[in-house]
Design a protein around this motif. Structure first.
Motif, short mmCIF file in Angstrom:
data_model
loop_
_atom_site.label_atom_id
_atom_site.label_comp_id
_atom_site.label_asym_id
_atom_site.label_seq_id
_atom_site.Cartn_x
_atom_site.Cartn_y
_atom_site.Cartn_z
N TYR A 127 0.83 -1.20 0.00
CA TYR A 127 0.00 0.00 0.00
C TYR A 127 0.87 1.25 0.00
O TYR A 127 0.66 2.17 -0.80
CB TYR A 127 -0.93 -0.02 1.23
CG TYR A 127 -1.64 1.29 1.47
CD1 TYR A 127 -2.78 1.62 0.73
CD2 TYR A 127 -1.16 2.20 2.42
CE1 TYR A 127 -3.43 2.83 0.95
CE2 TYR A 127 -1.80 3.40 2.63
CZ TYR A 127 -2.93 3.73 1.90
OH TYR A 127 -3.56 4.91 2.10
N GLU A 128 1.87 1.30 0.88
CA GLU A 128 2.74 2.47 0.97
C GLU A 128 3.47 2.68 -0.35
O GLU A 128 3.65 3.82 -0.81
CB GLU A 128 3.76 2.32 2.10
CG GLU A 128 3.19 1.93 3.46
CD GLU A 128 2.43 3.06 4.15
OE1 GLU A 128 2.60 4.22 3.75
OE2 GLU A 128 1.65 2.75 5.07
N GLU A 188 1.19 4.19 -2.93
CA GLU A 188 1.06 5.63 -2.65
C GLU A 188 2.31 6.38 -3.10
O GLU A 188 2.23 7.44 -3.73
CB GLU A 188 0.82 5.86 -1.15
CG GLU A 188 -0.53 5.36 -0.65
CD GLU A 188 -1.70 6.11 -1.27
OE1 GLU A 188 -1.72 7.35 -1.19
OE2 GLU A 188 -2.57 5.45 -1.87
N ARG A 246 2.79 7.40 -6.82
CA ARG A 246 2.15 8.63 -7.32
C ARG A 246 3.12 9.80 -7.23
O ARG A 246 3.25 10.60 -8.16
CB ARG A 246 0.91 8.95 -6.51
CG ARG A 246 -0.22 7.97 -6.73
CD ARG A 246 -1.47 8.46 -5.99
NE ARG A 246 -2.03 7.41 -5.14
CZ ARG A 246 -2.79 6.43 -5.62
NH1 ARG A 246 -3.09 6.37 -6.88
NH2 ARG A 246 -3.26 5.51 -4.81
N GLN A 277 8.04 4.96 6.02
CA GLN A 277 6.97 5.83 5.51
C GLN A 277 7.24 6.16 4.04
O GLN A 277 8.32 5.88 3.52
CB GLN A 277 6.92 7.13 6.34
CG GLN A 277 6.78 6.92 7.84
CD GLN A 277 5.45 6.31 8.25
OE1 GLN A 277 4.45 6.47 7.56
NE2 GLN A 277 5.43 5.61 9.36
N ILE A 278 6.26 6.82 3.43
CA ILE A 278 6.41 7.14 2.00
C ILE A 278 7.70 7.93 1.71
O ILE A 278 8.42 7.58 0.77
CB ILE A 278 5.14 7.85 1.49
CG1 ILE A 278 3.98 6.84 1.46
CG2 ILE A 278 5.35 8.44 0.10
CD1 ILE A 278 2.61 7.43 1.28
#
Lengths: 341, 322
Positions: free
Chosen positions: A215-216, A219, A222, A312-313
């Motif tokens: 999922y990360e 994201e 993008r 994290q992203i």
């Protein structure tokens, strides 16, 4: 037949329902299974339908896992609920010395068709003893298959494959994904173990990931697009057996790779993947294989610290940057294999 | 309990088979024909034979590192056991298990487990399986006084009691957990005593008297088979040899061993009884020993003559579908 949106826990309950209907040797054993449909709702509806085949046990993880082994050896297909993946520590002998070894040690006489289902992962302020991702311990033990899916559709198809498999399968499912919903077809299907999936095709860098980090990474892709980077995201889904064929295909094409996982960095599965890519695909690489992982500390409780420890992203973006910036001279690198079809 | 003459003779034959097998193994080990280590159970034959004699062929057992006797008593073939001890391809485990890990699933032998106390949780699973498949099989898990102190013992006995699983827990208390005496390491006076805490029966038997063992275990097996749950049977026995072959045994005296051998040897005692009862003549007893020795010599020779595995066979048998 149509497609509906299902959560990961409902996808799992549906898979179990279908399999238990078809095969009466399947039973579920663990703690707190029936009172509320499992602590994550993953067994919803099952105890009503199969009252004798969900066994609520005392708090005895050692015996629960050992019982799964013994039942598998004597004609059953147990589905063992580990409650939390962290508790594998209380049954490590049963997993490492028994489950993983019995078939081999007895010369292939026995089969162990069982699933050890283990909800793992952090990000819910559950602190150090209820947040770990321990897949690399399991992968480091020959004799166990390891699955760690992300999307509800994959959860359903892979649970079914894991149950039908005649070998022991440790099935990790991230706690933060239980309520994650996605389309699941109503038609019956099985996803074979050992097959990774391209969740986002791309040409510039291969991002290898699994479980919630998929999922990360989606994201992050993008943001990468905005920087002109077209990332290919591969959800490994099954970690053992590993779909190295798909990994190789992708890395040959993109010539860059990073690995993203939630487990802590040192000795994690990312190290294994980076090593294998270096050993087998070095000639195709234009940069280092970078690992993005949790920091090497137990999971802290306070959300601000937990967020800092978990990848994290921005960490993924930094990983991509590091992998693509440190290019080696391309004189000896074969042309990118173009197999985008 | 009425025991037929045939059954008595078969009990003696089994005990002799185990003794001769173990003595042969000892000799072969010292000739350096068996790699690794071996754990012999000479002196404990009555406990094992009496226990397994209460079982049906379709019942399950789980054995221990000191496992040859259990496996023989449940009906395994000595020649494949020797082949396994030699690491040969014809062995029960194709040379992957060795002395400590012999199994014959076709005979309900779910394996000798090298982890002390490793068998308890696995047998609870066989117990659940028996209940779910709705058969009247029984599972028997062998363990020593040492294993009774593992947490696995508590979890499994509690679970078996809670679910009335058809399991018989057979403790072969040979007085020594490796180098540690049971009297110092087992709290509460006995292993069987612990049964009361779980609300199940616990018996202590004279583990050098095969008929006494059979009687107690038979009752436990019937209880399990009829759905009344588990029992702990503790057979007080004695091992004549070290924890492993080559153990210097500084922790105990030779006098202790000799005393037991002289006065409580399970085979001497039983064959004396059978001769006194007129069940067997001295000559017939001698013939049993002679036949068994020939049989075991041939079995060992089969193992010695068998081929070694190919080194790369090490990569087989991990998964059913890799």
């Amino acid at each position: 037949m149509g497609v509906r949106d299902l959560s990961c826990s409902l996808a799992m309950a549906e898979a179990l329902m279908e399999e238990m209907e078809q095969d009466e040797t399947i039973f579920i054993i663990g703690e707190d299974l029936t009172a509320q449909g499992g602590i994550f709702g993953q067994f919803r509806g099952l105890s009503k339908k199969f009252p004798d085949r969900l066994i609520d046990t005392p708090i005895s993880e050692t015996s629960i896992v050992g019982a799964g082994v013994g039942a598998a050896l004597t004609g059953m297909r147990p589905f063992i609920d580990m409650h939390f993946a962290d508790f594998v520590t209380t049954a490590m002998d049963e997993i490492v010395n028994q489950m993983a070894k019995i078939r081999y040690m007895f010369g292939g006489q026995a089969t162990l068709p069982l699933v050890l289902w283990a909800p793992d992962g952090g990000g819910i302020s559950a602190a150090a003893q209820h947040s770990q991702c321990l897949e690399s311990w399991i992968i480091h033990t020959p004799g166990l298959k390891v699955v760690a899916p992300y999307e509800p559709a994959d959860v359903k198809g892979l649970i079914k494959a894991a149950i039908r498999d005649d070998d022991p399968v440790v099935f990790f499912q991230h706690k933060r994904l239980f309520n994650w919903t996605g389309p699941v077809t109503e038609e019956e299907y099985v996803i074979p173990l050992g097959k990774a999936a391209i969740k986002r095709p791309g040409k510039d860098i291969t991002i290898l990931t699994y479980s919630r980090m998929t999922y990360e990474c989606m994201e992050a892709s993008r943001a990468l697009v905005q920087n002109g980077i077209d990332a290919e995201i591969i959800d490994l889904r099954t970690l053992c057996p590993l779909d190295f064929e798909l990994i190789a295909q992708s890395v040959k094409k993109t010539q860059h790779a990073i690995v993203v996982h939630e487990a802590c960095l040192t000795g994690g599965f990312g190290a294994e993947l980076a090593a294998r890519i270096n050993e087998d695909l070095f000639e195709y690489l234009r940069g280092p294989v970078v690992r993005v992982a949790a920091k090497d500390v137990p999971m802290p409780f306070s959300p601000v610290m937990e967020k800092y420890v978990l990848p994290q992203i921005p960490d993924i973006l930094a990983g991509v940057d590091k992998a693509m910036k440190n290019k080696r001279p391309d004189t000896n690198i074969p042309h990118a294999v173009n197999n985008q079809t | 309990m009425k025991i037929s003459t045939d059954k008595k003779i078969s009990l003696l034959k089994k005990m002799v088979l185990i003794r001769v097998f173990e003595e042969k193994t000892e000799a072969l080990y010292h000739q350096e024909l068996i790699p690794g280590f071996v754990h012999l159970s000479i002196g404990q034959e009555a406990s094992t034979v009496g226990s397994c004699a209460a079982l049906r062929p379709d019942d399950y057992i789980i054995s221990t590192h000191r496992g040859h006797a259990h496996i023989l008593a449940k009906g395994a073939e000595p020649k494949y056991m020797f082949a396994e001890c030699f690491g040969k391809t014809t062995g029960y485990c194709k040379g992957k298990g060795g002395s400590m890990h012999i199994a014959d699933f076709s005979k309900g032998i779910l394996g000798a487990n090298g982890v002390v106390g490793g068998g308890f949780p696995i047998m609870t699973g066989a117990g659940f399986s028996i209940k779910l498949r709705n058969t009247d099989q029984v599972g028997m898990v062998f363990f020593g006084d040492g294993a009774s102190n593992r947490g696995t013992f508590h979890e499994a006995v509690n679970m078996a009691a809670v679910f009335k699983l058809p399991i018989v827990f057979v403790c072969e208390n040979n007085q020594w957990a490796s180098t540690s005496p049971a009297e110092k390491m087992v709290a509460g006076g006995s292993v069987a005593n612990r049964a009361h805490a779980y609300g199940i029966p616990g018996f202590i038997t004279d583990g050098s008297n095969v008929l006494k063992v059979l009687e107690a275990v038979q009752e436990a097996v019937e209880r399990a088979r009829s759905g009344r749950g588990p029992t702990i049977v503790e057979n007080e026995t004695f091992r004549y040899k070290g924890h492993f072959e080559g153990d210097r045994q500084k922790y105990r005296t030779q006098d202790e061993i000799q005393h037991y051998r002289m006065h409580r040897d399970p085979i001497d005692r039983f064959q004396t009884v059978l001769i006194e009862e007129g069940v067997l003549t001295k000559k017939a007893v001698a013939a049993i020993w002679a036949e068994t020795k020939t049989f075991i010599d041939e079995a060992a020779q089969y193992g010695l003559d068998s081929p070694l595995p190919k080194p790369e066979d090490a990569l087989k048998d991990l998964f059913t579908n890799p």
